[in-house]
Design a protein around this motif. Structure first.
Motif, short mmCIF file in Angstrom:
data_model
loop_
_atom_site.label_atom_id
_atom_site.label_comp_id
_atom_site.label_asym_id
_atom_site.label_seq_id
_atom_site.Cartn_x
_atom_site.Cartn_y
_atom_site.Cartn_z
N ALA A 1 47.47 39.87 53.02
CA ALA A 1 48.77 39.31 52.64
C ALA A 1 48.70 38.92 51.17
O ALA A 1 47.63 38.71 50.61
CB ALA A 1 49.10 38.10 53.50
N GLN A 2 49.86 38.83 50.52
CA GLN A 2 49.95 38.57 49.08
C GLN A 2 49.17 39.65 48.29
O GLN A 2 49.08 40.78 48.76
CB GLN A 2 49.44 37.15 48.75
N GLY A 3 48.63 39.31 47.12
CA GLY A 3 47.95 40.31 46.30
C GLY A 3 46.77 39.72 45.56
O GLY A 3 46.61 38.50 45.48
N THR A 4 45.97 40.59 44.97
CA THR A 4 44.71 40.20 44.34
C THR A 4 44.83 39.05 43.37
O THR A 4 44.05 38.09 43.39
CB THR A 4 44.08 41.41 43.64
N PHE A 5 45.84 39.09 42.49
CA PHE A 5 45.92 38.08 41.44
C PHE A 5 46.66 36.82 41.86
O PHE A 5 47.01 35.98 41.03
CB PHE A 5 46.47 38.70 40.15
N VAL B 1 44.97 47.57 32.93
CA VAL B 1 43.88 46.60 32.72
C VAL B 1 43.72 45.73 33.97
O VAL B 1 42.62 45.55 34.50
CB VAL B 1 44.14 45.72 31.48
N LEU B 2 44.83 45.18 34.42
CA LEU B 2 44.85 44.36 35.63
C LEU B 2 44.38 45.18 36.83
O LEU B 2 43.59 44.71 37.65
CB LEU B 2 46.26 43.82 35.84
N LEU B 3 44.85 46.42 36.91
CA LEU B 3 44.54 47.28 38.05
C LEU B 3 43.05 47.61 38.12
O LEU B 3 42.44 47.59 39.20
CB LEU B 3 45.37 48.57 37.96
N ARG B 4 42.44 47.88 36.99
CA ARG B 4 41.00 48.17 36.98
C ARG B 4 40.19 46.99 37.51
O ARG B 4 39.22 47.16 38.24
CB ARG B 4 40.55 48.50 35.54
N GLU B 5 40.58 45.77 37.11
CA GLU B 5 39.86 44.59 37.59
C GLU B 5 40.04 44.42 39.09
O GLU B 5 39.09 44.04 39.80
CB GLU B 5 40.31 43.35 36.83
N SER B 6 41.24 44.70 39.60
CA SER B 6 41.49 44.62 41.04
C SER B 6 40.62 45.61 41.80
O SER B 6 40.07 45.30 42.86
CB SER B 6 42.96 44.91 41.34
N ILE B 7 40.54 46.82 41.26
CA ILE B 7 39.74 47.87 41.92
C ILE B 7 38.28 47.47 41.99
O ILE B 7 37.61 47.64 43.02
CB ILE B 7 39.92 49.21 41.15
N PHE B 8 37.77 46.90 40.89
CA PHE B 8 36.37 46.46 40.86
C PHE B 8 36.13 45.32 41.84
O PHE B 8 35.18 45.34 42.63
CB PHE B 8 36.00 46.02 39.44
N MET B 9 37.01 44.30 41.81
CA MET B 9 36.83 43.11 42.66
C MET B 9 36.83 43.45 44.14
O MET B 9 36.12 42.83 44.93
CB MET B 9 37.95 42.10 42.40
N ASN B 10 37.64 44.43 44.52
CA ASN B 10 37.85 44.73 45.93
C ASN B 10 37.09 45.95 46.44
O ASN B 10 37.26 46.33 47.60
CB ASN B 10 39.35 44.92 46.19
N SER B 11 36.26 46.55 45.60
CA SER B 11 35.53 47.77 45.99
C SER B 11 36.48 48.81 46.59
O SER B 11 36.28 49.32 47.69
CB SER B 11 34.42 47.44 46.99
N ILE B 12 37.54 49.09 45.85
CA ILE B 12 38.59 49.98 46.35
C ILE B 12 38.09 51.43 46.47
O ILE B 12 37.48 51.97 45.56
CB ILE B 12 39.82 49.93 45.42
N GLY C 1 46.64 44.27 48.66
CA GLY C 1 47.46 44.44 47.45
C GLY C 1 46.65 44.22 46.20
O GLY C 1 45.79 43.33 46.14
N LEU C 2 46.95 44.99 45.16
CA LEU C 2 46.18 44.94 43.91
C LEU C 2 46.91 44.24 42.78
O LEU C 2 46.38 44.14 41.67
CB LEU C 2 45.81 46.36 43.47
N GLN C 3 48.12 43.74 43.04
CA GLN C 3 48.87 43.05 41.98
C GLN C 3 49.14 41.61 42.40
O GLN C 3 48.18 40.88 42.66
CB GLN C 3 50.15 43.85 41.69
N TRP C 4 50.40 41.19 42.43
CA TRP C 4 50.75 39.82 42.82
C TRP C 4 51.47 39.78 44.15
O TRP C 4 52.30 38.91 44.39
CB TRP C 4 51.61 39.17 41.75
N GLY C 5 51.16 40.70 45.02
CA GLY C 5 51.86 40.78 46.29
C GLY C 5 53.11 41.63 46.17
O GLY C 5 53.45 42.13 45.11
N HIS D 1 40.20 34.10 42.15
CA HIS D 1 40.21 35.18 41.15
C HIS D 1 41.59 35.49 40.58
O HIS D 1 41.73 36.39 39.76
CB HIS D 1 39.61 36.45 41.76
N GLY D 2 42.59 34.73 40.99
CA GLY D 2 43.94 34.98 40.52
C GLY D 2 44.28 34.22 39.27
O GLY D 2 43.42 33.61 38.61
N THR D 3 45.56 34.24 38.91
CA THR D 3 46.04 33.57 37.68
C THR D 3 46.24 32.08 37.95
O THR D 3 47.37 31.59 37.99
CB THR D 3 47.34 34.23 37.19
#
Length: 432
Positions: free
Chosen positions: A225-229, A315-326, A9-13, A234-236
């Motif tokens: 499980a859950q999501g990137t942030f 903005v959040l999505l771009r950081e998720s994509i970078f962090m996870n090598s999507i 997941g790329l958001q908060w789950g 690396h989350g909030t």
């Protein structure tokens, strides 16, 4: 060849990973959970029948799939047995197709009691955990006092360690939280009742995965499980879970190396939600929030808690994509936007002085000063529910998908248009 893929997941789950993993599993041989515990909830809908899984990997509803729970997952043994029995009642027998890591740490009664006691004690500063004991179990793991599934092989050793840990927790329950203690004997008795079931399904999963990957031409899905942030690093922070929900969790939670992964699918809602407290820049309220809540069934599958609603945050999505090598995106819940005349997408932030902010990490500490910058796009005002062919989407919906791909510089390979398996558009085949 895409044989070993990750779905995360790329958001908060709550992005809809369970449905997508279930959909992809018809072509897979193994599904591997690598982090989290029964604080996760993956909701699957098959022929209008809803099934919610918390520990067992989502793909096991397919009879061809073997489910593996890796060492990075913390396991509540009683809840695992309940889930196995729940599926059995629905004529889905998974006990012969389920393997758990002997290195997985156990979630026991004192973890749950500690989790709930802390949340009550904090009052206005609660993080908003699920109360399932996941955080305390990971704490014990890091503090090297945790008990693992494999420890049950030596009951004398296990009993001694369990008594020590129970005494450690009970001192806090009695003297600090002013709540009744837990019973060491009751916990041990419950575990002894089910230990043989655990013995039959526990394995050295790192060694098993190595053999599968090296010696067999099998297809494996690694299930997040859950999501990137909500990632602990690396989350909030501190409004996060207690494990690594980002791509690194695959490696530490299974023991495989990065070179064995071929493809990473990032699952993202076409809007945003989060459960619990923490910064949420694109959150909105009022009638529109009620519409999304009711139409999108936006409440937690694990806790039943209402989810907060917001617009898609690029903005959040771009950081998720970078962090996870999507490698590519999967967009879910497109149909929830069907009746909107206009749709907002957050493309940046500005602070109270008007300065443009282009990274989400700035937001974590200064969210009160931040407002979103929106791009407004035209809605389609027709139903996309259940559409399984991209060409049958209305033009405005196609343009919306193209825009997300353009803004994130990432292709969209899958689109979900409803909760059922068949409500899925495949833009590009993943297993090749």
């Amino acid at each position: 060849m895409n044989n070993n893929i990750v779905v995360l997941g790329l958001q908060w789950g709550d992005e809809g990973k369970g449905k997508i993993i279930d959909f992809l599993s018809k072509k897979a041989n193994y599904i591997v959970r690598y982090q989290g515990g029964n604080n996760a909830g993956h909701t699957l809908v098959i022929d209008k029948k809803k099934i919610i899984l918390h520990l067992i990997p989502s793909g096991v509803l397919h009879p061809n799939v073997i489910g593996i729970i890796g060492n990075g997952v913390v396991i509540s043994p009683s809840d695992l047995i309940k889930e196995i029995n729940l599926l059995k009642k629905q004529n889905i027998n998974v006990i012969d197709r389920l393997i758990i890591s002997e290195s997985s740490h156990l979630v026991l009664k004192y973890h749950i009691k500690m989790d709930q006691s802390r949340e009550k004690f904090k009052n206005n500063t609660i993080i908003g955990t699920t109360g399932r004991g996941i955080g305390p179990a990971y704490e014990d793991k890091v503090a090297r006092r945790g008990l693992r599934v494999g420890d049950l092989k030596n009951i004398d050793f296990f009993s001694k360690r369990l008594k020590e840990v129970v005494n450690y927790y009970n001192y806090q329950f009695i003297n600090y939280y002013k709540v009744p203690p837990v019973s060491y004997k009751d916990i041990l008795k419950e575990l002894l009742k089910i230990k043989n079931i655990l013995f039959n399904i526990m394995r050295n999963t790192r060694e098993l995965l190595y053999k599968i990957i090296i010696n067999n031409n099998k297809k494996i899905i690694f299930e997040g499980a859950q999501g990137t942030f909500l990632d602990i690093d690396h989350g909030t922070f501190p409004y996060v879970t207690s494990s690594n929900t980002t791509i690194g969790g695959v490696f530490t939670g299974t023991g495989i190396g990065p070179k064995y992964l071929n493809y990473t699918l990032g699952v993202v809602k076409v809007y945003a939600t989060r459960v619990g407290n923490g910064p949420f820049i694109t959150e909105f309220f009022g009638n529109l929030s009620e519409l999304f809540y009711s139409k999108g069934l936006e409440f937690g599958s694990t806790t039943g808690r209402r989810r907060r609603i917001g617009w898609l945050d690029i903005v959040l999505l771009r950081e998720s994509i970078f962090m996870n090598s999507i490698t590519a995106l999967c967009l879910t819940k497109l149909d929830i936007l069907d009746n909107l005349s206009e749709i907002k997408i957050c493309i940046g932030y500005k602070n109270n002085t008007g300065k443009l902010i282009n990274n989400f990490s700035y937001v974590e500490n200064f969210s009160n000063d931040i407002t979103p910058i929106y791009k407004i796009v035209k809605g389609w005002n027709v139903s996309t529910f259940g559409i399984s062919n991209f060409n049958k989407l209305p033009k405005e919906a196609k343009d919306f998908v193209y825009l997300i791909a353009e803004l994130t510089s990432t292709p969209v390979d899958i689109i979900s248009t409803g909760p059922d398996r068949k409500h899925t558009i495949v833009c590009r085949e993943i297993f090749t």
